[in-house]
Design an enzyme around this catalytic site. Structure first.
Site, PDB file in Angstrom:
ATOM      1  N   LEU A  91      36.737  72.041  17.405  1.00 31.65           N
ATOM      2  CA  LEU A  91      37.516  72.407  16.270  1.00 31.65           C
ATOM      3  C   LEU A  91      38.800  71.622  16.464  1.00 31.65           C
ATOM      4  O   LEU A  91      40.076  72.061  16.001  1.00 31.65           O
ATOM      5  CB  LEU A  91      37.638  73.657  16.089  1.00 31.65           C
ATOM      6  CG  LEU A  91      36.439  74.706  15.986  1.00 31.65           C
ATOM      7  CD1 LEU A  91      36.835  75.985  15.591  1.00 31.65           C
ATOM      8  CD2 LEU A  91      35.639  74.037  14.703  1.00 31.65           C
ATOM      9  N   HIS A 110      27.785  69.379  11.394  1.00 34.72           N
ATOM     10  CA  HIS A 110      28.385  70.232  10.354  1.00 34.72           C
ATOM     11  C   HIS A 110      27.642  71.177  10.063  1.00 34.72           C
ATOM     12  O   HIS A 110      26.430  71.055   9.407  1.00 34.72           O
ATOM     13  CB  HIS A 110      29.186  69.255   9.532  1.00 34.72           C
ATOM     14  CG  HIS A 110      30.083  70.030   8.475  1.00 34.72           C
ATOM     15  ND1 HIS A 110      31.265  70.387   8.635  1.00 34.72           N
ATOM     16  CD2 HIS A 110      29.825  70.429   7.191  1.00 34.72           C
ATOM     17  CE1 HIS A 110      31.853  70.951   7.555  1.00 34.72           C
ATOM     18  NE2 HIS A 110      30.908  70.982   6.953  1.00 34.72           N
TER      19      HIS A 110
HETATM   20  C1  GRF Z   1      29.443  77.038  14.119  1.00 38.68           C
HETATM   21  O1  GRF Z   1      29.820  77.560  12.902  1.00 38.68           O
HETATM   22  C2  GRF Z   1      28.799  75.640  14.084  1.00 38.68           C
HETATM   23  O2  GRF Z   1      28.166  75.325  12.784  1.00 38.68           O
HETATM   24  C3  GRF Z   1      30.138  74.769  13.904  1.00 38.68           C
HETATM   25  O3  GRF Z   1      31.151  75.360  15.008  1.00 38.68           O
HETATM   26  C4  GRF Z   1      30.629  76.622  14.973  1.00 38.68           C
HETATM   27  C5  GRF Z   1      30.388  77.292  16.514  1.00 38.68           C
HETATM   28  O4  GRF Z   1      29.425  76.683  17.094  1.00 38.68           O
HETATM   29  N1  GRF Z   1      29.647  73.253  14.366  1.00 38.68           N
HETATM   30  P1  GRF Z   1      28.901  77.059  18.428  1.00 38.68           P
HETATM   31  O5  GRF Z   1      28.231  78.161  18.483  1.00 38.68           O
HETATM   32  O6  GRF Z   1      30.353  76.859  19.334  1.00 38.68           O
HETATM   33  O7  GRF Z   1      27.929  75.809  18.923  1.00 38.68           O
END
Ligand code: GRF
Length: 209
Positions: A91, A110
């Protein structure tokens, strides 16, 4: 051997899918060089440790400003010696200097069918909340190459997931992960490891096996 560095922020279920496919032999000629998290103490780092994969935290809170963090992130990616950067629930806005250092060598998962429900403010559960609010009948996941804009690089793989009348954002997120994300990301890495992906402008072409 394709060496990948996986960038994470939280749960790491997409990272786990990659680890599992390598361990069960589905994903061949791929090695995870390192896992980089922007957050300390997250489950994704535990998953890396359990798989004996080096994990590091490069946290913005450890740097005086965003530019210093961006430089540190680039330095860590370069130090890891990876061929491909995989953003798996990461993120953090990827800084231009990272995109320039790894042209055509950064992919992101995504949780929607780009160009729907993507761009600024669309991440994690928010994506599924918007999809349910809009009343779309299908959603899904997208693996795309990362360019200097947000969620806008050439699309590599997509998979649709049906929305059900009784879906909550949490139920929908889980089904998109299970039915799409955890399948698409390892598959995309495998295609790249096999040299079967060509980027042609805004599009990609997958060469036959
Ligand atoms: C999920 O919503 C995924 O779709 C997005 O990030 C979130 C967490 O993913 N890419 P993860 O469990 O940390 O892989």
């Amino acid at each position: 051997m394709l060496r990948i560095t996986v960038c994470v922020s939280g749960g790491g279920t997409n990272l786990q899918a990659i680890i599992d496919r390598i361990q069960d032999g589905t994903l061949r000629d791929v090695e995870i060089a390192e896992v980089i998290s922007n957050n300390r103490g997250v489950r994704a780092l535990d998953r890396a440790a359990a798989a004996s994969v080096p994990g590091v935290c490069v946290s913005p809170s450890d740097y005086p400003d965003r530019e210093a963090f961006n430089d540190a992130l680039l330095a860590e990616l370069q130090r890891s010696g990876c061929d491909l950067v995989v953003l798996a629930g990461f993120l953090v806005a990827i800084p231009p200097q990272v995109v320039r250092a790894f042209p055509g060598r950064i992919i992101n998962i995504h949780p929607a069918l780009i160009p729907s429900f993507c761009g600024k403010g669309y991440y994690g559960l928010k994506v599924h909340e918007r999809a349910l609010e809009r009343g779309v009948k299908i959603t899904g996941a997208t693996v795309h190459f990362v360019d200097e804009d947000l969620d806008s690089g050439p699309i590599l793989l997509q998979k649709a997931v049906a929305i059900r009348d009784d879906d909550t954002p949490e139920i929908l997120q889980r089904r998109v992960m299970e039915e799409a994300e955890w399948e698409l990301l390892p598959a995309a890495i495998g295609l790249i490891a096999q040299g079967r992906v060509r980027i042609e402008g805004r599009r990609t072409r997958i060469l036959p096996a």
